[in-house]
Design a protein around this motif. Structure first.
Motif, PDB file in Angstrom:
ATOM      1  N   THR A  99      40.081 -41.139  31.784  1.00 47.36           N
ATOM      2  CA  THR A  99      40.632 -40.619  33.031  1.00 47.36           C
ATOM      3  C   THR A  99      42.142 -40.810  33.085  1.00 47.36           C
ATOM      4  N   ILE A 102      43.979 -38.441  30.474  1.00 47.13           N
ATOM      5  CA  ILE A 102      44.045 -37.059  30.924  1.00 47.13           C
ATOM      6  C   ILE A 102      45.013 -36.923  32.092  1.00 47.13           C
ATOM      7  N   GLU A 105      48.543 -37.214  30.931  1.00 50.69           N
ATOM      8  CA  GLU A 105      48.860 -36.294  29.826  1.00 50.69           C
ATOM      9  C   GLU A 105      49.282 -37.052  28.571  1.00 50.69           C
ATOM     10  N   TYR A 107      48.835 -37.216  25.269  1.00 54.98           N
ATOM     11  CA  TYR A 107      48.315 -36.444  24.143  1.00 54.98           C
ATOM     12  C   TYR A 107      48.056 -37.301  22.914  1.00 54.98           C
ATOM     13  N   LEU A 110      44.734 -38.961  23.269  1.00 51.69           N
ATOM     14  CA  LEU A 110      43.624 -38.017  23.217  1.00 51.69           C
ATOM     15  C   LEU A 110      43.397 -37.482  21.808  1.00 51.69           C
ATOM     16  N   ALA A 121      43.519 -31.233  23.448  1.00 53.33           N
ATOM     17  CA  ALA A 121      44.093 -32.247  24.339  1.00 53.33           C
ATOM     18  C   ALA A 121      44.867 -31.582  25.476  1.00 53.33           C
ATOM     19  N   LEU A 124      42.433 -30.144  27.971  1.00 51.89           N
ATOM     20  CA  LEU A 124      41.859 -31.225  28.776  1.00 51.89           C
ATOM     21  C   LEU A 124      42.775 -31.596  29.929  1.00 51.89           C
ATOM     22  N   CYS A 125      44.060 -31.740  29.630  1.00 53.18           N
ATOM     23  CA  CYS A 125      45.014 -32.163  30.656  1.00 53.18           C
ATOM     24  C   CYS A 125      45.259 -31.072  31.696  1.00 53.18           C
ATOM     25  N   GLY A 129      43.217 -32.307  34.755  1.00 51.22           N
ATOM     26  CA  GLY A 129      44.182 -33.283  35.261  1.00 51.22           C
ATOM     27  C   GLY A 129      43.926 -33.728  36.686  1.00 51.22           C
TER      28      GLY A 129
END
Length: 206
Positions: A99, A102, A105, A107, A110, A121, A124-125, A129
């Motif tokens: 959590t 993300i 951010e 990266y 991730l 990645a 995902l963000c 987010g």
């Protein structure tokens, strides 16, 4: 749909478990982190379940707490992420760590997960987010032989988020404010005390 299972552990591996529920064996796919929390073979275990129905198969995915299940359901909404990759992501990072990564951010954190490249990645963000910021940690209580993990280690950012929430700000706004602080101050934000992070975040929220 099967929402949960409570039974005896008949076999287990880092990727799956067989639960005997009144004589019926259910194969449940799990993350390696959930595996680490399982009781011994022959003992009772409770897991939350997500049932995935396809034309050729019915697949069960198991989770030790509601927050992890909700993260799994969010992950599979992201383009290019199926159930297997979602479990790999949950194996790579714990719920709170994921959590945070993300929301902030992160990266580098991730992409360190097996199967997650830079584009994944970024998706995902971008897509999750704000959504992950609304997740509230929650355990599964009151169940026999509940699988439970050790509490995650706190850090200054998480403490600052908690403080902002206590001040009345929604969780997703608190994460956004802290994310802006990190972007503005770069690596310097990592060394800031909780009080300084809160002060800067409040300036952004004003």
């Amino acid at each position: 749909m099967i929402a949960s299972l409570n039974g005896i552990v008949r076999s287990k591996s880092p990727g799956s478990i067989v639960l005997d529920v009144q004589g019926v064996g259910y194969e449940v796919f799990i993350s390696s982190r959930t595996y680490d929390l399982l009781p011994a073979i022959g003992e009772e275990c409770f897991l939350l379940i997500q049932t995935n129905v396809r034309e050729d198969a019915i697949t069960l995915f198991g989770f030790e707490k509601q927050e992890t299940k909700e993260l799994f359901l969010l992950l599979v909404t992201v383009s290019g992420i199926g159930p297997k990759l979602a479990l790999a992501i949950l194996s790579g990072l714990g719920s709170e760590e994921l959590t945070t990564a993300i929301s902030m951010e992160d990266y580098a954190r991730l992409t360190a997960i097996s199967g997650v490249g830079k584009k994944t990645a970024q998706r995902l963000c971008v897509e999750l987010g704000e959504k992950v910021g609304r997740l509230a940690p929650s355990g599964v209580e009151g169940q026999p032989s509940v699988v439970s993990g050790s509490p995650a280690q706190g850090n200054a950012v998480q403490d600052a988020v908690s403080a902002l929430i206590n001040l009345g700000y929604p969780q997703h706004l608190a994460w956004q404010a802290l994310r802006r602080v990190q972007k503005q101050h770069g690596e310097g934000a990592d060394a800031m005390a909780v009080e300084e992070l809160i002060r800067l975040a409040l300036q952004g929220l004003a």
